[in-house]
Design a protein around this motif. Sequence first.
Motif, short mmCIF file in Angstrom:
data_model
loop_
_atom_site.label_atom_id
_atom_site.label_comp_id
_atom_site.label_asym_id
_atom_site.label_seq_id
_atom_site.Cartn_x
_atom_site.Cartn_y
_atom_site.Cartn_z
N ARG A 146 0.83 -1.21 0.00
CA ARG A 146 0.00 0.00 0.00
C ARG A 146 0.87 1.27 0.00
O ARG A 146 0.53 2.26 -0.65
CB ARG A 146 -0.96 -0.03 1.19
CG ARG A 146 -2.16 -0.93 0.90
CD ARG A 146 -2.88 -1.47 2.11
NE ARG A 146 -3.98 -2.36 1.72
CZ ARG A 146 -3.82 -3.63 1.29
NH1 ARG A 146 -2.62 -4.16 1.20
NH2 ARG A 146 -4.86 -4.36 0.93
N GLY A 149 2.37 1.73 -3.64
CA GLY A 149 1.49 1.72 -4.80
C GLY A 149 0.83 3.03 -5.17
O GLY A 149 1.32 4.12 -4.86
N HIS A 150 -0.31 2.92 -5.82
CA HIS A 150 -0.97 4.08 -6.43
C HIS A 150 -1.45 5.11 -5.42
O HIS A 150 -1.56 6.28 -5.73
CB HIS A 150 -2.15 3.61 -7.30
CG HIS A 150 -3.20 2.87 -6.54
ND1 HIS A 150 -4.30 3.46 -6.00
CD2 HIS A 150 -3.29 1.55 -6.21
CE1 HIS A 150 -5.04 2.56 -5.39
NE2 HIS A 150 -4.44 1.38 -5.50
N GLN A 151 -1.73 4.68 -4.19
CA GLN A 151 -2.13 5.66 -3.17
C GLN A 151 -0.92 6.17 -2.40
O GLN A 151 -1.04 7.09 -1.58
CB GLN A 151 -3.14 5.05 -2.19
CG GLN A 151 -4.51 4.78 -2.81
CD GLN A 151 -5.23 6.05 -3.23
OE1 GLN A 151 -4.96 7.14 -2.72
NE2 GLN A 151 -6.12 5.92 -4.20
N ALA A 154 4.02 5.57 -5.70
CA ALA A 154 3.80 5.72 -7.15
C ALA A 154 2.79 6.83 -7.42
O ALA A 154 2.95 7.60 -8.38
CB ALA A 154 3.34 4.40 -7.76
N GLY A 155 1.77 6.93 -6.59
CA GLY A 155 0.79 8.01 -6.75
C GLY A 155 1.43 9.37 -6.54
O GLY A 155 1.15 10.32 -7.28
N ARG A 179 2.57 11.21 0.04
CA ARG A 179 2.56 9.97 -0.74
C ARG A 179 3.96 9.61 -1.24
O ARG A 179 4.42 8.49 -1.09
CB ARG A 179 1.63 10.12 -1.94
CG ARG A 179 0.18 10.40 -1.55
CD ARG A 179 -0.65 10.64 -2.81
NE ARG A 179 -1.96 11.18 -2.51
CZ ARG A 179 -3.02 10.44 -2.17
NH1 ARG A 179 -2.91 9.13 -2.09
NH2 ARG A 179 -4.19 11.00 -1.92
#
Lengths: 295, 295
Positions: A146, A149-151, A154-155, A179
Amino acid sequence: MNDVNFESWSSSELRAVEQALESWVPADTPAALGVAMRYAVLDGGKRLRPLLVLAAAKAVEGQREAAMRAAVAVELIHAYSLVHDDMPCMDDDALRRGKPTVHVEFGEARAMLAGDAMQALAFEVLTPDDGVEPALQARLVSLLARAAGHQGMAGGQAIDLASVGRMLDEASLRDMHRRKTGALLQASVLMGAACGPVDAQTWDALAQYGAAIGLAFQVVDDILDVTQASDTLGKTAGKDADNNKPTYVSVLGLEAAQRYALALRDEAHTALARCHLSSTDHLACLADKVVDRQH
Amino acid sequence: MNDVNFESWSSSELRAVEQALESWVPADTPAALGVAMRYAVLDGGKRLRPLLVLAAAKAVEGQREAAMRAAVAVELIHAYSLVHDDMPCMDDDALRRGKPTVHVEFGEARAMLAGDAMQALAFEVLTPDDGVEPALQARLVSLLARAAGHQGMAGGQAIDLASVGRMLDEASLRDMHRRKTGALLQASVLMGAACGPVDAQTWDALAQYGAAIGLAFQVVDDILDVTQASDTLGKTAGKDADNNKPTYVSVLGLEAAQRYALALRDEAHTALARCHLSSTDHLACLADKVVDRQH
């Protein structure tokens, strides 16, 4: 806080982390992919994230094997993100820590694959056949995935890409950094905490500690980007300014950014005081180091 | 085998997989990174890997929630590998399944980040807060991370990169493909099998089935690369030949490659016969589909 104890503990732990990286990042891989992976992750870096994992694990008297695997895994995620971040389609950096970046040394295709394989390896390291209770393995994977990742990381990088040349307000800047770098730093603390028994209040306090130092790290980064450049004659101006990226200095101004870093350090200490733990000294020292560092 | 049953089962499962991808690959992410992730993974692909997961899980009467998460996770890994593989520094493909590739549509930086985030998301999907027993979560992560990493898919891609313009012998070609595509196909079968109770002999037999269809898949790919090009007027010659890559057809010749594909299909069926399971019909049908496919 006892700086002598901290220095002794951290230098011993840094050696242990290097040994673990040395043994878990393999050289004998197909087509020498491991050579690029080891180049990217060995012999460099402050290892702040592994130290946060291990300091939190020590504070909660957590399982050693799990904590060391978490320390290595989080450093692998951090290192892969630098490899990909340095590539021409991203920041296009040719040097890191005085060495040619991975894509300069090994080519872009191999750099991308090495980064991809390092991410997978992080999750391999967290799921050994034995030595760590399966429920803890799953918990560590969940926290790390988590955060990466995207949140999370990487986000944050995606926001960073989209914000070049734009002015962000402070809330948007904070969201990006929470983030991009904050999520992994906070996850480091929580992965260490997950290795031992913690009550809900302590978990929340450690999460707040992690959030505060995660943000402080970035504020200080932005300050150093400016002050280092002006202090060090013969260097070009700060990289972020060159890249036309919004920073805490450009949004708040230098003095307010410096005050903010100190306030975040205090917030980290206050959070530690709310933990039901016998000693959080090393975590306190790490908060100080994050804010007081000169590079 | 009963083709009618298989078609009914697989079309129902394909709908379920699309729904799961639709709900677990988020659109509401920072800086629209999720838009690129969804572009990369939704509405396309044969979904062979998810079907293998679900067919194996059905054969062992495995837990449904775990199997569906495994199916989505393995497809995310496959889809991310295509995004990175298509980039200019790798295969430099502009079209996939008739659509512009992710880097053409969203830019290289965002394509790389979307791929990175998809890999992380695969491990997120495998580690929910509840619904799947933690020990099974850890087992699924372990299988997937090893198949995706330096000894599996990423390692095979590194061999592939290093082998352009070189002639490989059959053993080296097999080793490359066993990693590059075989590892993830085999892991699909084993992740499905891990969702239920299996004895050691059945596990080994399913591993052998997975290895056989993994290799068969690639042999057939190499055959189609040649026969499709010669059958379809107006198309340029096979992409692998263009790229000067060694293939089963270039190493064995077309007829021997076709015989090899059939032998691997038989090997897959033989392995299924050694399983202590009441029905492996869908796995048997999938082996046939892998070898008999025309695209």
